[in-house]
Design a protein around this motif. Structure first.
Motif, PDB file in Angstrom:
ATOM      1  N   ALA A 184       0.828  -1.209   0.000  1.00 41.83           N
ATOM      2  CA  ALA A 184       0.000   0.000   0.000  1.00 41.83           C
ATOM      3  C   ALA A 184       0.863   1.259   0.000  1.00 41.83           C
ATOM      4  O   ALA A 184       0.544   2.251  -0.665  1.00 41.83           O
ATOM      5  N   ALA A 185       1.974   1.231   0.758  1.00 41.55           N
ATOM      6  CA  ALA A 185       2.876   2.388   0.794  1.00 41.55           C
ATOM      7  C   ALA A 185       3.517   2.621  -0.569  1.00 41.55           C
ATOM      8  O   ALA A 185       3.666   3.776  -1.004  1.00 41.55           O
ATOM      9  N   SER A 186       3.890   1.552  -1.263  1.00 44.45           N
ATOM     10  CA  SER A 186       4.492   1.698  -2.594  1.00 44.45           C
ATOM     11  C   SER A 186       3.496   2.296  -3.587  1.00 44.45           C
ATOM     12  O   SER A 186       3.855   3.165  -4.386  1.00 44.45           O
ATOM     13  N   VAL A 187       2.258   1.829  -3.520  1.00 48.87           N
ATOM     14  CA  VAL A 187       1.216   2.405  -4.381  1.00 48.87           C
ATOM     15  C   VAL A 187       1.018   3.882  -4.040  1.00 48.87           C
ATOM     16  O   VAL A 187       0.898   4.744  -4.927  1.00 48.87           O
ATOM     17  N   GLY A 188       1.014   4.189  -2.741  1.00 49.32           N
ATOM     18  CA  GLY A 188       0.864   5.579  -2.314  1.00 49.32           C
ATOM     19  C   GLY A 188       1.992   6.466  -2.814  1.00 49.32           C
ATOM     20  O   GLY A 188       1.764   7.606  -3.231  1.00 49.32           O
ATOM     21  N   GLN A 189       3.204   5.953  -2.803  1.00 48.88           N
ATOM     22  CA  GLN A 189       4.333   6.754  -3.265  1.00 48.88           C
ATOM     23  C   GLN A 189       4.289   6.959  -4.779  1.00 48.88           C
ATOM     24  O   GLN A 189       4.699   8.011  -5.279  1.00 48.88           O
TER      25      GLN A 189
END
Length: 374
Positions: A184-189
């Protein structure tokens, strides 16, 4: 809350406003008055911003009150010029609960939209593509449009925004929690990069601020969750500093500096002289040396009591306590005696050792504690 003013409590939750929000209101009132509409137009513009942030407060209360139903308290809600922040003390235990908490905020905006549309017969501005038409549309039409934007924008999968938390909760139903957070953090970034590029190409500085918030927030929470997983089952005793020195209140700062230079310890508890324990931090030591020199007494620059934690208590909870209080160290207590010191630096070193040994934890959701921002 530093740099913030307390407005009051709603449903038992403290509501704060950051001082920069007051500057925003004053600027908008002045801008509206100077554009030729007079003071009345300026006050109307300022009132519109207040109405928008009332909607933001309701949005954050949606998160907070839903979390409360699952036994998760909220520390406070703070209003910032770019929106609101509800600080939950931990994440709900089950992914389905986190999903409902994440959806609750946009759901509040949807209720406002439906009320304005069906009950009060408010309609959107005649052209939502023309910024001038939006600016000159009615008060309630603009408020309706803002709530449409808040509901839609917050549901973008840009972790740690609401949509990103929805994505994390859905992933956590199938994946270990740490892995779900990292995805989820990678998608957010990736979304943050998109925000930044769009903001640069279209002259939208607010999107650049949002992109920075999303990038930093996503990485910080991913690291925090990985840290908690790595520290699962670890006690304070395993991370504490056992070879430590204490100082007397009548020691000089010069003596404290010698002890500092002789080892790796940065913060020094003082021998008890009263009811309240004291600690001399490295920052206070440097400030004291600069202000009064090496002959000044330690007690003049010692600060308030460091928190105390039990040696057999969970390390995750102790780390959360240090961060919440902004304390440089904690005294470790066993059988009523101080047996060590705990600092975030010690914890970082323990994490490096455990990573080198392959002891990284399993990412179980049962370790979710600490403070989380919605």
């Amino acid at each position: 809350m530093s740099w913030s003013w307390k407005l009051g409590r709603v449903a038992g939750i403290p509501i704060y406003v950051h001082w920069t929000f007051a500057i925003l209101i004053v600027w908008l009132v002045a801008a509206g008055a100077m554009e030729g509409g007079g003071l009345a137009a300026g006050l109307l513009q300022g009132g519109f911003v207040l109405a928008v942030f009332a909607c933001v407060v309701l949005h954050e209360l949606g998160h907070a009150l839903t979390a409360r139903r699952f036994g998760v308290p909220t520390s406070d809600i703070t209003l910032l010029p770019i929106g609101g922040v509800a600080r939950l003390q931990r994440i709900p235990e089950k992914p389905a609960q986190e999903l409902l908490v994440a959806l609750a905020g946009p759901a509040v905006n949807l209720i406002i939209i439906l009320a304005l549309w069906f009950v009060f017969q408010v309609r959107l501005p005649s052209s939502t593509a023309d910024s001038d038409a939006i600016l000159h549309s009615g008060f309630w039409s603009k408020l309706l449009l803002v709530n449409v934007f808040l509901a839609g924008f917050n549901m973008l999968p840009a972790f740690p925004m609401d949509g990103g938390r929805v994505l994390r909760a859905l992933l956590a139903m199938k994946l270990p929690y740490t892995r779900a957070t990292r995805v989820a953090a990678s998608v957010g970034q990736l979304m943050a990069i998109a925000f930044g590029l769009f903001g640069l190409s279209n002259g939208a500085p607010m999107l650049l601020f949002i992109a920075l918030f999303v990038w930093i927030g996503a990485e910080a929470e991913a690291v925090q969750v990985a840290e908690k997983a790595a520290l699962k089952g670890v006690t304070v005793h395993e991370a504490m500093l056992t070879d430590f020195h204490t100082l007397h209140g009548d020691d000089t700062l010069g003596r404290a500096a010698e002890v500092l230079l002789a080892g790796s310890q940065h913060d020094f508890p003082l021998e008890p002289e009263g009811d309240e324990p004291m600690v001399l931090t490295r920052a206070n030591l440097m400030a004291g040396l600069a202000a009064k020199g090496a002959d000044a007494l330690v007690r003049e620059f010692a600060s308030g009591a460091p928190p105390a934690v039990a040696a057999d208590s969970p390390l995750v909870a102790a780390v959360a306590l240090l961060r919440e209080r902004g304390a440089p160290c904690a005294q470790v207590i066993q059988d009523g005696q101080v047996v060590g010191l705990l600092t975030l630096e010690n914890v970082g070193e323990l994490l490096m050792v455990r990573e080198a040994l392959g002891q990284t934890g399993d990412g179980s959701i049962s370790t979710r504690e600490g403070e989380n921002v919605y």
